[in-house]
Design an enzyme around this catalytic site. Structure first.
Site, PDB file in Angstrom:
ATOM      1  CB  CYS A   1      13.862  20.813  -4.537  1.00 17.12           C
ATOM      2  SG  CYS A   1      15.234  20.955  -5.693  1.00 17.12           S
TER       3      CYS A   1
ATOM      4  CB  SER B   1      23.809  23.629  -7.986  1.00 20.19           C
ATOM      5  OG  SER B   1      23.186  22.929  -9.039  1.00 20.19           O
ATOM      6  CB  ALA B   2      26.835  24.465 -12.895  1.00 20.63           C
ATOM      7  CG  HIS B   3      20.743  24.461 -12.169  1.00 22.35           C
ATOM      8  ND1 HIS B   3      19.445  24.841 -11.950  1.00 22.35           N
ATOM      9  CD2 HIS B   3      21.046  23.579 -11.195  1.00 22.35           C
ATOM     10  CE1 HIS B   3      18.975  24.225 -10.888  1.00 22.35           C
ATOM     11  NE2 HIS B   3      19.921  23.455 -10.408  1.00 22.35           N
TER      12      HIS B   3
ATOM     13  CB  THR C   1      33.093   8.052 -16.630  1.00 23.03           C
ATOM     14  OG1 THR C   1      33.581   6.710 -16.698  1.00 23.03           O
ATOM     15  CG2 THR C   1      33.786   8.907 -17.682  1.00 23.03           C
TER      16      THR C   1
ATOM     17  N   GLY D   1      23.666  20.244  -6.572  1.00 20.56           N
ATOM     18  CA  GLY D   1      23.614  20.651  -5.184  1.00 20.56           C
ATOM     19  C   GLY D   1      23.032  19.606  -4.255  1.00 20.56           C
TER      20      GLY D   1
END
Length: 386
Positions: A334, A202-204, A242, A72
């Site tokens: 954060c 954000s996936a988490h 990548t 994020g």
């Protein structure tokens, strides 16, 4: 010892199904997705593009509008910095309640590029003053403006009155970026019906892996953007490097599972939140809830924030709860080295000196017994202090 994890707004447990998908991807996908000259690379590329299609389908977007990032914070940086460098934005309108990845980035941009920044006035409970917002937009009508406002506040749970923002942005021809990191995967969202220019995820935050997320960017805007990270042609030449294939596969599976049974998940968290509010009221007379987190219609189901009364500042409160098996937080992880800027923005200083904010954030794996352990632990702390 019994334990209760109630800090899901910081990070959610990863689903077993997601772990299986990621492990399988790590074992079987050995090719570089940019090496399309052979089958190994093409297999890796197909995982990324199938994931992109799945994600887009779940949020009603076009696959080409999904740009994968490391999470994020990077997604917010990509949007904000590219808006200045590629779209000619000279004015940013935001609020003091935003996430540090937005506020600190805007501060940096204002210094580096002499961008003017305005903050919308805040009413009681963290409600934005839309009259003030319109005044600011009208005053800066001849400047290219970006509005950046969080859809669901990560500390107090307030849901943005999104239709009002859409209306004002359209009226004054402003771009709209929304930090939707607490929303995507936890709350219904439809990009076809909602007038976001940019959104981030954000996936988490929805039971996926850490270190992977995405930015949603409208196709008509994406065409105007230059590389945010140079050195290759990945992610439509916006973000070189990548790709994190197993992370992308995990993100896609986590989002798919979240949207598979959304209604029951939301209902469960609303029930947990209602129960927690009821139990807290029993042990804390005249309890003060922060923002609109107590209002099930005006806040996200997963977040509840309140002021815990103390005779003097007890900075070990969260540590004591942790020793009793309860994981909660003061606010944004954060911003853990500083006191919550959100709570300070909406709370009287005298009240803050007599209380400590506690953010409880629920997840789909929580049960009533977790709330019971929290209440029991708070009662133990109260007895110790007497």
């Amino acid at each position: 010892m019994k334990r209760a994890y109630l800090d899901n707004a910081a990070s959610t447990p990863i689903r077993n199904e997601v772990v299986k998908v990621m492990i399988n991807t790590l074992k079987c996908s050995l090719g570089n997705p940019s090496s399309v000259q052979h089958s190994y690379g093409r297999e890796a590329r197909s995982i990324i593009e199938e994931s992109r299609i799945c994600i887009a389908k779940n949020i009603q977007a076009s696959p080409s509008e999904i740009i994968f990032t490391s999470g994020g914070t990077e997604a917010n940086n990509l949007v904000l910095r590219s808006s200045i460098l590629d779209l000619g934005i000279r004015h940013i309108l935001t609020s003091q309640l935003e996430h540090p990845s937005v506020l600190q980035t805007i501060l940096d941009l204002s210094i580096r590029y002499k961008i003017t920044v305005d903050f919308i006035s805040i009413h009681e409970k963290g409600i934005l003053d839309f009259n003030n917002m319109e005044e600011i937009l009208k005053k800066n009508i001849y400047k290219k403006t970006l509005v950046s406002l969080m859809y669901a506040n990560n500390e107090i749970g307030n849901l943005l009155e999104i239709d009002k923002v859409f209306f004002l942005c359209k009226k004054y021809n402003a771009y709209f970026h929304s930090d939707t990191i607490q929303v995507i995967g936890n709350f219904p969202i439809n990009m076809e019906k909602l007038s976001f220019d940019f959104a981030t995820a954000s996936a988490h935050k929805f039971y996926g892996p850490k270190g992977i997320g995405f930015a949603f960017i409208r196709n008509n805007i994406l065409k105007k953007m230059r590389p945010f990270m140079t050195g290759g042609y990945q992610e439509y030449s916006i973000r070189s490097g990548t790709e994190n294939i197993h992370g992308i596969a995990g993100l896609s599976e986590a989002l798919r599972l979240s949207y598979f049974d959304f209604t029951s998940h939301i209902k469960k968290m609303q029930n947990l939140k209602s129960y927690c509010i009821s139990e807290l009221k029993k042990i804390i007379p005249n309890i003060i809830f922060n923002g609109l987190s107590y209002d099930l219609d005006k806040s996200i189901p997963s977040i509840l924030n309140f002021l815990y009364p103390t005779k003097k500042k007890d900075y070990l409160l969260y540590f004591h709860l942790d020793l009793m098996g309860v994981a909660v937080s003061e606010g944004s992880s954060c911003n853990s080295k500083k006191k919550s800027h959100v709570i300070q923005s909406i709370t009287d200083i005298n009240l803050l000196n007599q209380t400590m904010p506690i953010r409880i954030s629920f997840g789909i794996f929580n049960e009533k017994k977790d709330i019971d352990l929290l209440i029991e632990s708070l009662q133990r702390i109260q007895r110790i202090r007497k």
